[in-house]
Write a protein that holds these residues in place. Structure first.
Motif, PDB file in Angstrom:
ATOM      1  N   MET A 379     -25.999 -19.908 -32.127  1.00 50.72           N
ATOM      2  CA  MET A 379     -25.442 -18.736 -32.801  1.00 50.72           C
ATOM      3  C   MET A 379     -25.163 -19.065 -34.267  1.00 50.72           C
ATOM      4  N   ARG A 400     -27.818 -14.587 -32.474  1.00 46.50           N
ATOM      5  CA  ARG A 400     -28.403 -15.695 -31.705  1.00 46.50           C
ATOM      6  C   ARG A 400     -29.814 -15.938 -32.208  1.00 46.50           C
ATOM      7  N   SER A 443     -30.819 -11.831 -30.817  1.00 42.62           N
ATOM      8  CA  SER A 443     -29.797 -10.841 -30.441  1.00 42.62           C
ATOM      9  C   SER A 443     -28.642 -10.937 -31.427  1.00 42.62           C
ATOM     10  N   ALA A 444     -27.815  -9.891 -31.427  1.00 42.01           N
ATOM     11  CA  ALA A 444     -26.646  -9.866 -32.310  1.00 42.01           C
ATOM     12  C   ALA A 444     -25.382  -9.832 -31.465  1.00 42.01           C
ATOM     13  N   SER A 445     -24.342 -10.534 -31.920  1.00 38.77           N
ATOM     14  CA  SER A 445     -23.076 -10.588 -31.206  1.00 38.77           C
ATOM     15  C   SER A 445     -22.196  -9.403 -31.611  1.00 38.77           C
ATOM     16  N   ASP A 446     -21.012  -9.321 -31.019  1.00 43.64           N
ATOM     17  CA  ASP A 446     -20.121  -8.213 -31.381  1.00 43.64           C
ATOM     18  C   ASP A 446     -19.040  -8.659 -32.354  1.00 43.64           C
ATOM     19  N   HIS A 447     -19.187  -9.857 -32.930  1.00 36.45           N
ATOM     20  CA  HIS A 447     -18.194 -10.301 -33.915  1.00 36.45           C
ATOM     21  C   HIS A 447     -18.867 -11.152 -34.981  1.00 36.45           C
TER      22      HIS A 447
END
Lengths: 447, 488
Positions: A379, A400, A443-447
């Motif tokens: 990440m 990610r 992918s993208a995280s939520d923070h």
């Protein structure tokens, strides 16, 4: 104990092992380590530790059989008993036909200062005050977590083949993650001396990144042009390290197996393992008593060298480069002082060469997905930004990535002009920022 | 106490000195560690390592700040010097102190505890232990295309005495061991590894050498080697959103990363923010947050017989206990220490605090954080009804973000599922997702016959870094609509 014992004292201890009856060859190694670490979180020192220990390990060879034992009972009787234990286990072991023998005498290479007495003697109060200077640079609403450590290591090694080495080294390091308003920033430094660190500057740098990283947008995964700052580059190099192990190469597990002399990455990249350079940390000999040598690994993107320990060198008919780990070592040689040569381009200019891309401060929880391809996943963390129109733009949430290091480095078209050190107890890496024309985020995280 | 217990005198002396120097609380741990590590590679002994380490760690509170000092030099003044240094360290905390540390109460206890062991792993003849590993390695080498063929065995004995200024005095002996094999097959563009019974060293427990004998490493070696070679020519794992069945060992690691770590209360409170990270959980989530489907129940049980995370007392002298973490999908509680319990208003510590050695500060560590068994009686029962799906077995890589939300795991061995049966082998199987949606997709869990505790002796945490020995009971489980094969 906040001061060295000295070569004479430690070698006298080691001699107790070298003299045991029934051994054909003996190697004894003492590591005397002391220091402390002030760990902080929520802007307060919450775990502050100090301590010391001395460990003696003994490797015994008898009729081709090898045994190793270690103890922290550091008196001649304890060391001799440990040698006897190693001998007993060697006698019960099958012969090791690949054992290359122990290191003989060899002169140590000249290196710059590696030991700072004031750092070795640093008090808890001094570490706490340094943390306080870092915390003083936080902005409103920000908090910091991190660690500031001071440590000293005294290593002595002797073999019945005639090696008799002693080295002293200190290491001071500070790292922090500053958080605030849902954003974070990171900075770190490491040096031989505590006085060479700037905790206030580290705090200010991390605080600045955290301030800039507020209100992140949601990024779009995919292939992006990127500028990786030195800490992110260091993570990639750390995971590339085993590819330059002669043992990994010989076993066909390296992406560079059978590719010696081939161009494998961008011609802008010169990589060496260099424990002898100015500012490097640690003693200038390895865990087997071989003096360390600077090894060019990539020269203009071409694979030029590999690191060896005594076993891999014997198998390849060459000399150890001083990259052996202490016995028992099933892993093989390891480059622990990777240094990527800086270029001539400032970070702003690297960013200026990208119309739309991402600026990555550091990576986190990186793991190998496919070692032979050097495919990694991990990440981004503590400051990921859009690059828009050649300038650093707004922050984005963490992403990610799934990316082959070798394939990414092949797209490098810009090398930063300043290298920074990323360090842990196992070694350190010097790396500049890099501009890469393709890096895959999945992918993208939520923070 | 028993005659075998390690002596308490250095601990008592350290406490006297710490109290005299101004500590309001102190505990001292004398720890004697022994370990043995055996490695065989391609049928030859690669390493026989034996270590021993004895030392004292002293932890104090002064002016509401912690101080910790440790020494491996147990000379005449070692206890006094360590205690004074610990108080000096605590005193230095005033420069940045915010709120004073408070500790949840614990009933002082005087007790002795030891791991039940049938066959002491240190008493088994070294040549017998090596012969077993050599035989397993050679059995793998007989399969063309395999090298290196590795076999390893590890054993640890930790004798400790913990004495506190509140009257606790606990002597403990913990014995742990384990073993495993791994076959590597190298191709043109791929390296494939197949392991048994688990990757990264094998399986481990708080047991004696009987655990190693039970594994039957030699019997499994040919299959492991053949599977490594088979993977080289297998098709790559396809990218899809599909029904996923994981074997028990991979479920164990999934529990470790996406349940065990996020419920550590020190992470939740930000104490690990710089290194291990934080958590998506907050103290207010207890009893409210839906963590997963009703099939998800998780218990942190430090008394599970034979499991690697089993002990009698933690390193704060608190008796081992069992704490519900998730019950039928609803989050119930954290892994806690005396300090963190007091901070969030819990009545007592969850008894999870342990240190790798005398040299390390005790931290919250997972114990045996286990997924409770479900009802599926066999793997076939889990596969039944899946028209198209994927079965993945044995971890190869793991990665999760610093709040324990976004994860991606790679595995050694994959099989397509077609019409309720295992189909062709696939290589480089990966899957990913987010913690809460993933556990919400838990559709079925294997029953008690498929459940076992998997030991993980490599859980990293803390600065300076330390390794924790933990376990996770798990069974094969089925998840719906999971993204697989998303790497390139």
């Amino acid at each position: 104990m906040r001061e060295p014992w000295g070569a004479d004292h430690l070698h006298h201890l080691l001699d107790a092992a070298l003299g045991i009856d029934g051994a054909d060859q003996v190697e004894a190694r003492a590591v005397h380590a002391w220091g402390g670490l002030a760990r902080f979180a929520r802007s307060t020192v919450h775990q502050h530790v100090a301590g010391d220990d001395t460990t003696v390990s003994v490797r015994v060879v008898t009729r081709g059989r090898v045994g190793v034992a270690s103890t922290n009972e550091v008196n001649p009787a304890g060391v001799a008993a440990t040698g006897e234990r190693a001998l007993a286990s060697a006698r019960l072991s099958p012969p090791d036909p690949t054992f290359p023998g122990l290191a003989g005498p060899a002169p140590l290479p000249p290196v710059g200062p590696r030991f700072d007495a004031a750092t070795a003697a640093a008090s808890p109060e001094r570490r706490s005050r340094a943390v306080a200077r870092l915390l003083a640079r936080l902005g409103p609403g920000q908090e910091a977590a991190g660690a500031l450590s001071t440590g000293a290591t005294e290593v002595a090694l002797a073999t019945t083949a005639g090696a008799r080495l002693h080295g002293l080294a200190t290491r001071a390091a500070v790292s922090t993650v500053v958080t605030g308003a849902g954003a974070s920033g990171h900075a770190e430094e490491a040096a031989v001396a505590l006085d060479a660190l700037s905790p206030a500057e580290v705090g200010a740098r991390a605080a600045g990144t955290a301030e800039a990283a507020v209100d992140p947008r949601t990024p779009v995964p995919g292939d992006h042009e990127v500028v990786l700052l030195p800490a992110a580059v260091a993570t990639l190099l750390d995971h590339l390290a085993p590819a330059f192990s002669a043992k990994t190469v010989a076993e066909g597990r390296s992406p560079f197996s059978d590719r010696m002399g081939e161009a494998v990455v961008s011609p802008l990249l010169d990589l060496a393992d260099d424990a002898l350079s100015e500012g490097a940390l640690g003693v200038p000999f390895d865990g087997e008593g071989t003096p360390k040598v600077r090894v060019p690994l990539l020269d203009g993107g071409v694979v030029r060298g590999l690191v060896h320990d005594r076993a891999s060198a014997a198998a390849a008919g060459t000399h150890s480069t001083g990259h052996g780990l202490p016995a028992p070592n099933p892993f093989g040689p390891w480059p622990s002082h990777l240094a990527l040569a800086p270029g001539a381009t400032g970070v702003e200019e690297l960013v200026g060469g990208i119309e739309r891309g991402l600026l990555v401060t550091r990576f986190w929880y990186t793991r190998e997905v496919n070692p032979k391809r050097t495919l990694l996943t991990g990440m981004t963390r503590d400051g990921t930004f859009l690059i828009e129109g050649g300038r650093r733009g707004p922050a984005v949430r963490n992403l990610r990535y799934n990316q082959s290091i070798v394939e990414a480095l092949a797209t490098c078209d810009g090398v930063g002009d300043r290298a920074a050190t990323t360090s842990d107890e196992g070694g350190h890496i010097r790396a500049p920022a890099l501009r890469l024309r393709s890096f895959r985020f999945t992918s993208a995280s939520d923070h | 106490m028993t005659d075998d217990d390690i002596g308490a005198e250095p601990c008592r002396r350290a406490l006297e000195v710490a109290r005299a120097a101004g500590a309001s609380y102190a505990d001292a741990r004398l720890v004697d560690l022994e370990s043995e590590h055996l490695a065989v590679r391609d049928g030859e002994v690669q390493g026989v390592g034996q270590t021993s380490s004895l030392g004292l760690g002293v932890r104090v509170l002064r002016d509401g700040c912690w101080g910790f000092a440790a020494t491996g030099d147990l000379g005449p003044r070692a206890a006094e010097d360590a205690a004074r240094l610990a108080v000096e360290v605590a005193a230095a905390g005033r420069a940045t102190r915010r709120a004073p540390v408070r500790l949840a109460p614990v009933e002082p206890v005087e007790a002795s505890w030891a791991t039940p062991v049938v066959e002491d792993p240190f008493a088994v003849a070294l040549d017998d232990k090596l012969a077993l590993l050599v035989a397993a390695s050679r059995a793998m080498l007989e399969v063309d295309g395999v090298s290196p063929a590795e076999a390893r065995q590890h054993a640890w004995r930790r004798r400790s005495r913990i004495v506190s200024s509140e009257g606790t005095d606990v002597a403990q002996t913990i014995v742990q061991c384990g073993a495993g094999i791994a076959a590597t097959a190298v191709g043109e563009a791929e390296t494939q590894v197949r392991s048994y019974p688990n990757s990264f060293g094998g399986d481990f427990g708080s047991e004696g050498y009987e655990l190693v004998r039970r594994l039957d490493l030699v019997g499994h070696a040919p299959r492991v080697a053949e599977e490594a070679v088979e993977l080289l020519s297998a098709p790559a794992c396809p990218a899809a959103a599909t029904t996923l069945v994981l074997d028990g060992s991979q479920v164990a690691l999934q529990v470790h990363e996406s349940i065990g770590h996020p419920v550590e209360l020190d992470r939740v409170l930000g104490m690990e923010a710089a290194y291990a990270g934080t958590s998506f959980l907050t103290p207010g989530d207890t009893g409210r947050l839906r963590y997963g489907s009703p099939r998800l129940s998780v218990l942190a049980n430090a008394t599970t017989p034979g499991a690697l995370g089993t002990f009698g007392y933690d390193d704060e002298g608190v008796p081992a206990t069992s704490t519900p973490i998730v019950t039928e999908g609803v989050f119930q509680g954290f892994l806690s220490s005396r300090e963190t319990a007091a901070e969030v208003g819990l009545a007592r510590s969850g008894a999870t605090v342990r240190a790798q050695s005398w040299a390390h500060l005790p931290l919250i560590r997972m114990t045996n954080v286990s997924l409770e068994a479900g009802t599926a009686g066999s793997l076939d029962e889990l596969l039944d009804g899946i028209d198209r799906g994927l079965y993945l077995e044995t971890n190869r890589s793991w990665s999760i973000d610093d709040r324990r939300v976004d994860f991606q795991f790679g595995t050694e061995w994959g099989r397509e599922i077609r019409h309720g049966r295992l189909g062709r082998v696939v290589r480089n199987g990966t899957y990913g997702g987010r913690t809460l949606p993933f556990w919400a997709s838990l559709d079925a869990v294997g029953g008690p016959a498929l459940w076992k505790a998997w030991g993980l002796p490599n859980c990293g945490k803390g600065q300076p870094g330390q390794v924790g020995y933990v376990a996770h009971g798990a069974a094969p489980a089925r998840f719906l609509d999971v993204a697989v094969g998303s790497t390139r």
